[in-house]
Write an enzyme that holds these catalytic residues in place. Structure first.
Site, short mmCIF file in Angstrom:
data_model
loop_
_atom_site.label_atom_id
_atom_site.label_comp_id
_atom_site.label_asym_id
_atom_site.label_seq_id
_atom_site.Cartn_x
_atom_site.Cartn_y
_atom_site.Cartn_z
CG ASP A 32 -1.68 -1.27 1.44
OD1 ASP A 32 -2.07 -1.89 0.44
OD2 ASP A 32 -1.88 -1.67 2.61
CD GLU A 248 -8.66 -2.80 -1.05
OE1 GLU A 248 -9.20 -2.96 0.05
OE2 GLU A 248 -7.78 -3.57 -1.48
#
Ligand code: FUB
Length: 348
Positions: A32, A248
């Site tokens: 991420d 997301e």
């Protein structure tokens, strides 16, 4: 023709493919990646993956991260430093577990770390509700000190803060399934709500959220709004369109006068983009930025450095386990019309 035999040292995926790029670091697992350029240097704010011995499930319990470490480098392709612990879950008074994808920002001598983590109020699964916290430091690599409470009005996960050329900053956030966005569909948390999505394939998909930040960079200036993604005909992308719909990992950047809203499709493992003419959208769906990587999640950032654009992403090259990921970077190109040619994370 048959593919040439791999050199002994050349890493290959389990199904024999060559990787487009190599992990930035291998001493810890990272994912991420939110990349920023501060004072000409590159800082990457990733999740710090660990193996907590928890099996895979749709709620993401296997992603049991406990702290953040910042990566820094003087240039892309140069040595990467893994800095000390930037923030530990034990130092966040309201948090229980799962420090997921963070982001960072800078303003007036202060660095801000934004992070999603579960609070201590348990739901039907015995899990806390995701909230978004903020922590500050005078150094881009921390250590950061967390505010005593989450950002008021925040929920779900995957914060990404975009500062416009006007100086105004906006937080994009949200994620379905384990990120719980579907449980906020009526504006308040439904503790008994769905663990995945709305289950309505012919209805508009759930949208990621946007909220303008106050000048203090620590609070919302407004109630979060939906970030709408429309198709070419101006109709909302539907919940059943899993190759296009938001899942997301929001990330926004501006190139010329165009705002690029980028995100992950989750269960179809694409990174997508949609464009608009202002930070709130609506954004029109344009295509895939990155094809599926090795591993389940795809979460990224895009930043301009040294007059080129760079895509930071992650795969599972080092572990071949979904929850033990490694951050990578590759150049992102634009066609003359501003479109993004799709990147394949493997090469022939
Ligand atoms: O790393 C934990 C979660 O997995 C992130 O918050 C999501 O974006 C996905 O990458």
């Amino acid at each position: 023709t048959a593919p040439s035999a791999p050199a002994k040292s050349e890493p290959r995926s389990p199904d024999g493919k060559r990787y487009l790029s190599q992990p930035l670091v291998s001493s810890i697992y990272t994912a991420d990646p939110s990349a920023h350029v501060f004072n000409g240097k590159i800082y990457v704010y990733p999740s710090h993956d660990i193996d907590a011995g928890i099996g895979d499930d749709d709620l993401g319990n296997q992603y049991a991260m406990r702290d953040y470490r910042v990566l820094s480098m003087d240039r892309i392709g140069g040595p990467v430093k893994v800095n000390g612990v930037a923030l530990d879950v034990k130092d966040v008074p309201w948090a229980s577990k799962q420090m997921w994808a963070p982001d960072a920002a800078y303003k007036n001598g202060t660095y801000f770390l934004y992070f999603p983590v579960r609070d201590k109020m348990l739901d039907k699964n015995g899990l806390g509700t995701f909230r978004i916290g903020v922590a500050t430091s005078k150094s881009p690599t921390g250590p950061f000190k967390a505010d005593p409470k989450p950002i008021a009005g925040s929920f779900s996960m995957d914060p990404a803060v975009f500062t416009d050329t006007t100086g105004a900053s906006y937080m994009y956030f949200g994620g379905i399934w384990g990120g719980q966005l579907q449980r906020w569909k009526d504006g308040k948390f439904d503790a008994n709500g769905s663990d995945t999505d709305l289950g309505k394939d012919d209805q508009p998909a759930l949208s990621g959220k946007i909220a303008k930040l106050n000048p203090d960079m620590k609070s919302f200036a407004e109630t979060p709004r939906d970030v709408q993604i429309l198709d070419d005909a101006g109709k909302p992308v539907l919940g059943g369109d899993h190759e296009k719909r938001f899942f997301e990992a929001s990330w926004v950047f501006k190139r010329g006068g165009t705002y690029y809203y980028t995100y992950s499709t989750g269960d179809t493992h694409f990174l997508n983009y949609a464009t608009g003419d202002n930070p709130y959208g609506p954004f029109t769906y344009k295509g895939h930025i990155l094809k599926p990587v090795q591993g389940w999640t795809s979460h990224h950032s895009i930043v301009e450095w040294n007059k080129k654009w760079w895509l930071f992403y992650a795969d599972t090259q080092l572990s071949n386990k979904n929850h033990l990921r490694n951050v990578k970077v590759t150049e992102l190109k634009f066609a003359a019309d501003g479109s993004i040619p799709t990147i394949d994370p493997f090469v022939n």
